[in-house]
Design an enzyme around this catalytic site. Sequence first.
Site, PDB file in Angstrom:
ATOM      1  CB  CYS A 129      -7.041 -25.465   6.953  1.00  0.00           C
ATOM      2  SG  CYS A 129      -7.683 -25.874   8.587  1.00  0.00           S
ATOM      3  CB  CYS A 131     -12.072 -26.281   6.098  1.00  0.00           C
ATOM      4  SG  CYS A 131     -10.497 -25.395   6.125  1.00  0.00           S
ATOM      5  CB  CYS A 157     -10.518 -28.614   8.753  1.00  0.00           C
ATOM      6  SG  CYS A 157     -11.150 -27.150   9.614  1.00  0.00           S
ATOM      7  CG  ASP A 176      -0.312  -0.006   2.529  1.00  0.00           C
ATOM      8  OD1 ASP A 176       0.905   0.285   2.609  1.00  0.00           O
ATOM      9  OD2 ASP A 176      -0.993  -0.288   3.531  1.00  0.00           O
ATOM     10  CG  ASP A 208      -6.190  -5.190   1.460  1.00  0.00           C
ATOM     11  OD1 ASP A 208      -6.737  -4.366   0.700  1.00  0.00           O
ATOM     12  OD2 ASP A 208      -5.872  -4.900   2.644  1.00  0.00           O
ATOM     13  CG  HIS A 267     -10.087 -22.610   9.857  1.00  0.00           C
ATOM     14  ND1 HIS A 267     -10.603 -23.745   9.275  1.00  0.00           N
ATOM     15  CD2 HIS A 267     -11.122 -21.727   9.944  1.00  0.00           C
ATOM     16  CE1 HIS A 267     -11.896 -23.561   9.028  1.00  0.00           C
ATOM     17  NE2 HIS A 267     -12.230 -22.344   9.431  1.00  0.00           N
TER      18      HIS A 267
END
Lengths: 378, 378
Positions: free
Chosen positions: B310, B308, B313, B92, B270, B340
């Site tokens: 991840c 999920c 999970c 940014d 973002d 996650h």
Amino acid sequence: MTRFVFHITATDGPARTGAITMRRGTIRTPAFMPVGTAATVKALRASEVAAAGADIILGNTYHLMLRPSAERIARLGGLHNFMGWHGPILTDSGGYQVMSLSALTKRSEEGVSFASHLDGTRHMMSPERSMEIQRLLGSDIVMAFDELVALPAPREAVEAAMHRSMRWARRSRDAFDAGGEHAEAAALFGIQQGGLDERLRAESASHLQEIGFDGYAIGGLAVGEGQEAMFGCLDHAPGQLPEAAPRYLMGVGKPDDIVGAVQRGVDMFDCVLPTRSGRNGQAFTRSGPLNLRNARHNEDQAPLDAECGCPSCRTGVSRAYLHHLVKSGEMLGAILMTEHNIWFYQELMANLRAAIAAGTLTSFAASFLGRYKNRDAS
Amino acid sequence: MTRFVFHITATDGPARTGAITMRRGTIRTPAFMPVGTAATVKALRASEVAAAGADIILGNTYHLMLRPSAERIARLGGLHNFMGWHGPILTDSGGYQVMSLSALTKRSEEGVSFASHLDGTRHMMSPERSMEIQRLLGSDIVMAFDELVALPAPREAVEAAMHRSMRWARRSRDAFDAGGEHAEAAALFGIQQGGLDERLRAESASHLQEIGFDGYAIGGLAVGEGQEAMFGCLDHAPGQLPEAAPRYLMGVGKPDDIVGAVQRGVDMFDCVLPTRSGRNGQAFTRSGPLNLRNARHNEDQAPLDAECGCPSCRTGVSRAYLHHLVKSGEMLGAILMTEHNIWFYQELMANLRAAIAAGTLTSFAASFLGRYKNRDAS
């Protein structure tokens, strides 16, 4: 199913290397057990602790009984399932934390009554309750419940605590043995007491062997007596314990403490130092500890330790980046430094095992300590 | 060497899917960029962010210029090398944080003078300095330096800030283009302003297109105006920007914000929400957000989200364990929940891309939002 077998494959002076075989896995000795106080080795996933080379971790009975409680962990399938660590777990008896962390403790022959440091609720800890909690957690190596005295203390106090600890060791044995399936799958370690007094240590060792345990811990050291006094005790204490059983020096220690204790015949260790230091910006290296808060690291592109196999050192994470993370209070600094420190400790143990097997422990120790202790200030 | 190519492969109403190709990698759009404020996506290793599916991350100019400084990062080989993230990085301009975090700010046509929130040292930020810092960091996608107004604000203030932002966009373009090798390798995005006023937004878009940028951000939203007002603006703002360039909605947002913005033609996002929530015990799931502090999770063996991918999970880490970690203030709770949440956001983006490619975005959005918003209280 192998419940507990300790096999020594090589010796070098009093030092020994070998392995403990249990149903959840093999523990190569000498072994260092990372401390997983509250069902987590702080800042690391269980898989990361295993990848560092740890065969076994330690869980804290006191912390877990208070939060989330042993009964809840039992309902959730035991500590291994709860935290996702599938190798062996040794649990302490809770005695040390009861005396050091809780408030309003009252000791009696029955046990210790105390107030939780979290919420003030009152609890009772005894040999029987400690065995019950460790069984509920599903511990693989259960520690007997003992009484501690802070050193220095009058000989009478050390002796009285040792004698009570031996009575509690008997009660621990009986309560453990009444544990049904758990007793058939797990091991129980007794704890030698007696302060720095060789005769009291011998008497304690004799009591413990009469009762009979799978392994024997050397308790009551690393409580502020200093390395010289500790090594003085370790010149006789391990030899008083059965040669065929593993010897565990509780709460030790710095890398140089471990080297000296292995040389004196100790097989197992645990300590919060690598994890706590990692969260405080200190890294262990073959050239001694580094304080990553120090501004001299701020543009240093070197890894923490060029010989280290941890993911950060292997992929070139720089001291400059770690300095930035530590200074900025970023969690990633604590994560990467904890991981590095656990690798450092596990690599030290692997090197000690290899040196004993090769019969080169004396020269390895001299070389390691020479480099570790003769360093530039960090 | 491909500097910057945006290729749209499918559209579904105003929504588009495709990819931005840059020398450090390909960014699949619509894309969500995890925020790596101080050269770290908080609590995660760079490799873990990549494993979650993120093609690009965001770095904060304001934070990095103050600590460890852009000049130091340049001496250390740039931000990618410093933090070990090898894909594209968008930085940014620093303008938003200068106004929201620093003290004693003084605005002028030249730029903004301010005092560091860390140590009170005074700094000057301007279009030219912002371009210089982003060049020193080695940014792949550089954002023009603009002026912000908090909404609600009088139309005159919104208009004046937009006009100044357009003059600063011109100066940003000129300073970026004078950046030599960096300008030949990196991209520059302009930022549309104009608050919630359609005519001002159109005027801003027209100014930006006269200057010419690689991509166009929609700035000044997600500052408290609410989803309805934001969607109202997004009903016209993206269409005012060039169809062939990526459109980036800065600082957005909640999963349902992202779905609605993609439906209105936005390509990039973002937000700190997945990372900050992860540290605060909140998990995003297909059935809505969960607060893991809530006692109702204390014996729940279910994973956060059975669909999920991840690591937690997938390997069955339970809500009960995460509840324990969060309640105990254990770092591992923040680590696993942040990971996650980043996976959740990246899987949402992948599902949005697939739905646009299949021409089924409307039904996907209805199904996702129906399940996400019609949930039991957590």
